[in-house]
Design a protein around this motif. Sequence first.
Motif, PDB file in Angstrom:
ATOM      1  N   ILE A 106       8.032  24.583   4.368  1.00  0.00           N
ATOM      2  CA  ILE A 106       6.840  23.913   5.005  1.00  0.00           C
ATOM      3  C   ILE A 106       5.864  23.803   3.733  1.00  0.00           C
ATOM      4  O   ILE A 106       5.602  24.759   3.235  1.00  0.00           O
ATOM      5  CB  ILE A 106       6.466  24.841   5.847  1.00  0.00           C
ATOM      6  N   LEU A 107       5.577  22.549   3.428  1.00  0.00           N
ATOM      7  CA  LEU A 107       4.647  22.276   2.575  1.00  0.00           C
ATOM      8  C   LEU A 107       3.409  21.863   3.238  1.00  0.00           C
ATOM      9  O   LEU A 107       2.373  21.604   2.490  1.00  0.00           O
ATOM     10  CB  LEU A 107       5.064  20.671   1.741  1.00  0.00           C
ATOM     11  N   GLY A 108       3.288  21.731   4.413  1.00  0.00           N
ATOM     12  CA  GLY A 108       1.954  21.758   5.221  1.00  0.00           C
ATOM     13  C   GLY A 108       1.396  20.442   5.153  1.00  0.00           C
ATOM     14  O   GLY A 108       2.100  19.463   5.077  1.00  0.00           O
ATOM     15  N   LYS A 109       0.112  20.282   5.616  1.00  0.00           N
ATOM     16  CA  LYS A 109      -0.388  18.910   5.936  1.00  0.00           C
ATOM     17  C   LYS A 109      -0.810  18.223   4.495  1.00  0.00           C
ATOM     18  O   LYS A 109      -1.241  19.138   3.586  1.00  0.00           O
ATOM     19  CB  LYS A 109      -1.763  19.143   6.580  1.00  0.00           C
ATOM     20  N   LYS A 110      -0.594  17.161   4.431  1.00  0.00           N
ATOM     21  CA  LYS A 110      -0.596  16.243   3.061  1.00  0.00           C
ATOM     22  C   LYS A 110      -1.319  14.890   3.477  1.00  0.00           C
ATOM     23  O   LYS A 110      -0.930  14.287   4.325  1.00  0.00           O
ATOM     24  CB  LYS A 110       0.662  15.950   2.631  1.00  0.00           C
ATOM     25  N   GLU A 111      -2.609  14.741   2.619  1.00  0.00           N
ATOM     26  CA  GLU A 111      -3.238  13.615   2.992  1.00  0.00           C
ATOM     27  C   GLU A 111      -2.425  12.423   2.656  1.00  0.00           C
ATOM     28  O   GLU A 111      -2.608  11.263   3.207  1.00  0.00           O
ATOM     29  CB  GLU A 111      -4.619  13.546   2.035  1.00  0.00           C
ATOM     30  N   ASN A 112      -1.627  12.343   1.420  1.00  0.00           N
ATOM     31  CA  ASN A 112      -0.773  11.265   1.109  1.00  0.00           C
ATOM     32  C   ASN A 112       0.670  11.741   1.206  1.00  0.00           C
ATOM     33  O   ASN A 112       1.026  12.810  -0.032  1.00  0.00           O
ATOM     34  CB  ASN A 112      -1.287  10.717  -0.022  1.00  0.00           C
ATOM     35  N   PRO A 113       1.505  11.744   2.351  1.00  0.00           N
ATOM     36  CA  PRO A 113       3.137  12.256   2.155  1.00  0.00           C
ATOM     37  C   PRO A 113       3.795  11.530   1.520  1.00  0.00           C
ATOM     38  O   PRO A 113       4.860  11.799   1.273  1.00  0.00           O
ATOM     39  CB  PRO A 113       3.235  12.317   3.480  1.00  0.00           C
ATOM     40  N   TYR A 114       3.469  10.356   1.056  1.00  0.00           N
ATOM     41  CA  TYR A 114       4.503   9.254   0.271  1.00  0.00           C
ATOM     42  C   TYR A 114       5.051   9.700  -1.035  1.00  0.00           C
ATOM     43  O   TYR A 114       6.383   9.436  -1.029  1.00  0.00           O
ATOM     44  CB  TYR A 114       3.770   7.813   0.154  1.00  0.00           C
TER      45      TYR A 114
ATOM     46  N   PHE B  64       0.890  -1.169   0.039  1.00  0.00           N
ATOM     47  CA  PHE B  64       0.094   0.061  -0.161  1.00  0.00           C
ATOM     48  C   PHE B  64       0.865   1.481  -0.088  1.00  0.00           C
ATOM     49  O   PHE B  64       0.900   2.141  -0.746  1.00  0.00           O
ATOM     50  CB  PHE B  64      -1.005   0.162   1.162  1.00  0.00           C
ATOM     51  N   ILE B  65       1.939   1.248   0.697  1.00  0.00           N
ATOM     52  CA  ILE B  65       2.613   2.537   0.962  1.00  0.00           C
ATOM     53  C   ILE B  65       3.479   2.860  -0.340  1.00  0.00           C
ATOM     54  O   ILE B  65       3.456   3.774  -0.955  1.00  0.00           O
ATOM     55  CB  ILE B  65       3.699   2.325   2.020  1.00  0.00           C
ATOM     56  N   ARG B  66       4.233   1.647  -1.084  1.00  0.00           N
ATOM     57  CA  ARG B  66       4.497   1.883  -2.312  1.00  0.00           C
ATOM     58  C   ARG B  66       3.730   2.162  -3.394  1.00  0.00           C
ATOM     59  O   ARG B  66       4.069   3.117  -4.355  1.00  0.00           O
ATOM     60  CB  ARG B  66       5.553   0.523  -2.563  1.00  0.00           C
ATOM     61  N   GLU B  67       2.560   1.667  -3.445  1.00  0.00           N
ATOM     62  CA  GLU B  67       1.451   2.125  -4.415  1.00  0.00           C
ATOM     63  C   GLU B  67       0.977   3.587  -4.098  1.00  0.00           C
ATOM     64  O   GLU B  67       1.107   4.216  -5.201  1.00  0.00           O
ATOM     65  CB  GLU B  67       0.381   1.343  -4.250  1.00  0.00           C
ATOM     66  N   GLN B  68       1.022   4.036  -3.060  1.00  0.00           N
ATOM     67  CA  GLN B  68       0.548   5.520  -2.677  1.00  0.00           C
ATOM     68  C   GLN B  68       1.683   6.535  -3.055  1.00  0.00           C
ATOM     69  O   GLN B  68       1.337   7.450  -3.397  1.00  0.00           O
ATOM     70  CB  GLN B  68       0.089   5.524  -1.183  1.00  0.00           C
ATOM     71  N   ALA B  69       2.926   6.013  -2.866  1.00  0.00           N
ATOM     72  CA  ALA B  69       3.955   6.573  -3.236  1.00  0.00           C
ATOM     73  C   ALA B  69       3.950   6.990  -4.762  1.00  0.00           C
ATOM     74  O   ALA B  69       4.752   8.129  -5.108  1.00  0.00           O
ATOM     75  CB  ALA B  69       5.384   6.160  -2.807  1.00  0.00           C
ATOM     76  N   ASN B  70       3.476   6.312  -5.619  1.00  0.00           N
ATOM     77  CA  ASN B  70       3.290   6.559  -6.954  1.00  0.00           C
ATOM     78  C   ASN B  70       1.956   7.097  -7.528  1.00  0.00           C
ATOM     79  O   ASN B  70       1.881   7.237  -8.802  1.00  0.00           O
ATOM     80  CB  ASN B  70       3.590   5.396  -7.870  1.00  0.00           C
ATOM     81  N   ALA B  71       1.380   7.635  -6.398  1.00  0.00           N
ATOM     82  CA  ALA B  71       0.023   8.178  -6.703  1.00  0.00           C
ATOM     83  C   ALA B  71      -0.110   9.535  -7.662  1.00  0.00           C
ATOM     84  O   ALA B  71      -0.959   9.763  -8.469  1.00  0.00           O
ATOM     85  CB  ALA B  71      -0.846   8.320  -5.575  1.00  0.00           C
TER      86      ALA B  71
END
Length: 280
Positions: free
Chosen positions: A164-172, A84-91
């Motif tokens: 500062i990039l702030g809050k990210k729903e998907n940080p990966y 899941f983490i690796r898939e989200q990193a390519n989102a």
Amino acid sequence: YDIALGFFGPYDYLLNHINAAKKVGWVHTDYTKEQVDINYELKNWEQLNYISAVSLECRNSFISVFPSLAGKVLVIENILDVQFIREQANAFDVKSEIPNNGPVRICSVGRFCEAKAFDEAALACRKLIDIGYLINWYIIGYGPDESLLRRIIKENHLGNYFIILGKKENPYPYMKACDIYAQPSRYEGKAVTVREAQILGKPVLITNFPTAKSQLENGVDGHICEMGINGIVEGLKLLIDNSDFRENLARTAMRNDYGNQQEINKIYELIKLSKRAIRK
């Protein structure tokens, strides 16, 4: 309910507004470093059936502060799904926010608070720039110390370097885009972001907080530097200057299996216990 889980205290809603056979609260931090009202907190923790710490070191620090609760404190690590983490990193692509245009790109993720020590990271960034290192340090998160952090950035002319990039729903995708992942914390229970960065094959730097050795094997799948501004500076210099070392850390991290989905079975066992309690 059979079971109710609370992941962040205080647990007023969990304790006073939920009817459940078993109630579980989570401990995420090194309690020896927290300034807490022990009597007030003890009254809340005592009402829980179980207390879950995210690491053995986290459990040990908690029961050193609350020894009377030792019998109900168990360890359930943060559950990580590698795929899941690796898939989200390519989102999605983050080149517009983290361009690959020369500077070494450092990433940190976490709450803007004393524990995460982003204030010290900013001052370490200033020192590195002053001695000639070309870096951009990207910070993902939010929290009560944001105004302090922005003031440090302004006073030290870091607007183009400590970003500062702030809050990210998907940080990966942001973590994947960077060259080094850094966790400059003053203290931690067990930082899940460190493990996530390792899953993404990043060379990881963490400070030598009391539970650091539970996070990684120093010199094998990450590097532990001394605490404080100078320690962070020296640790990053080592990683930036030694590409072979940095690549070996990344390679080992990518090769390791950090998945621990079996931890969910511990929660299933708690559900079974709660169902038995209801039947009785």
